[in-house]
Motif scaffolding. Structure first.
Motif, PDB file in Angstrom:
ATOM      1  N   ALA A 129      25.642 -16.017  17.533  1.00 49.52           N
ATOM      2  CA  ALA A 129      26.008 -14.780  18.221  1.00 49.52           C
ATOM      3  C   ALA A 129      27.429 -14.384  17.818  1.00 49.52           C
ATOM      4  CB  ALA A 129      25.922 -14.981  19.726  1.00 49.52           C
ATOM      5  N   GLY A 133      28.459  -8.904  19.927  1.00 53.10           N
ATOM      6  CA  GLY A 133      27.365  -9.027  20.892  1.00 53.10           C
ATOM      7  C   GLY A 133      27.884  -9.248  22.298  1.00 53.10           C
ATOM      8  N   LYS A 136      29.259  -5.969  23.469  1.00 54.98           N
ATOM      9  CA  LYS A 136      28.106  -5.116  23.793  1.00 54.98           C
ATOM     10  C   LYS A 136      27.584  -5.411  25.186  1.00 54.98           C
ATOM     11  CE  LYS A 136      24.316  -6.737  23.051  1.00 54.98           C
ATOM     12  NZ  LYS A 136      23.275  -7.468  23.836  1.00 54.98           N
ATOM     13  N   SER A 181      26.726  -3.873  16.852  1.00 54.58           N
ATOM     14  CA  SER A 181      26.391  -5.306  16.858  1.00 54.58           C
ATOM     15  C   SER A 181      24.999  -5.544  16.293  1.00 54.58           C
ATOM     16  CB  SER A 181      26.491  -5.874  18.280  1.00 54.58           C
ATOM     17  OG  SER A 181      25.544  -5.275  19.140  1.00 54.58           O
ATOM     18  N   TYR A 185      24.175  -7.852  13.163  1.00 56.30           N
ATOM     19  CA  TYR A 185      23.191  -8.931  13.271  1.00 56.30           C
ATOM     20  C   TYR A 185      22.202  -8.883  12.110  1.00 56.30           C
ATOM     21  CZ  TYR A 185      20.499 -12.529  15.552  1.00 56.30           C
ATOM     22  OH  TYR A 185      19.887 -13.719  15.827  1.00 56.30           O
TER      23      TYR A 185
END
Length: 195
Positions: A129, A133, A136, A181, A185
């Motif tokens: 992660a 994130g 977010k 994010s 990712y």
């Protein structure tokens, strides 16, 4: 207790905190079922959501510090987060307190990332992660709580705070971090799979 575990140990166990998050979801949904939920129902829903958000931070902390990391926790913790956010956004959209397309973007990102995590895990890869994130999630929580409060709260006759409007503007920031994010990712996923 026969097992030697205290009530506090059970309540503060990471898996208990994760399950608490799941249990709050029907409560929030029921409180928001009336066509025009009043201040009391909105306030209780916001408190429930806030407690669930706090439990999210606590379960990770206790899991790591007490060495209670489990496969159940690894699976259920992110799932509980997503169920909580997605179900609450669904109710906010149903009341037309937020645009449906924003909820679709946030929910779509969560489902896509969960799918990529599953594919990576099957191939024995772990995608860590990112800080984005966490930002977010922080902004999503920061938007949802005032959106749940929804109503104007008057402090004097002329001074009031419109929580719905506050939440709406924070939601736009959350949307930016959600897209950002999510893109990050996907980029990390591509790098991990190629390696």
């Amino acid at each position: 207790m026969a097992s030697g575990r205290s009530f506090k140990d059970i309540v503060l166990h990471p898996n208990t905190l994760t399950l608490f998050r799941v249990v709050t979801i029907p409560g929030i949904v029921i409180l928001l079922l009336p066509q025009e939920p009043g201040k009391l129902f909105c306030f209780i829903a916001a408190v429930l959501f806030s407690l669930a958000a706090i439990s999210d931070g606590l379960d990770g902390y206790y899991a790591r510090s007490l060495g209670l990391v489990s496969n159940f926790g690894k699976f259920m913790d992110p799932l509980a987060d997503k169920l909580l956010v997605m179900s609450t956004l669904t109710m906010l959209t149903w009341h037309q307190w937020i645009p449906g397309w924003i909820a679709c973007v946030i929910v779509g990102r969560e489902l896509a990332v969960t799918g990529l995590r599953g594919i990576a895990a099957e191939q024995g890869k772990v995608i860590a992660a990112e800080k984005l994130g966490k930002y977010k999630m922080g902004f999503q929580i920061g938007a949802i709580i005032p959106l749940l409060l929804h109503h104007k709260y008057y402090f004097t006759e002329s001074f009031f705070l419109d929580f719905g409007q506050v939440g709406y503007w924070v939601l736009w920031i959350a949307l930016v971090f959600t897209i950002w994010s999510g893109a990050e990712y996907f980029r990390n996923y591509s790098k991990v799979i190629r390696s």
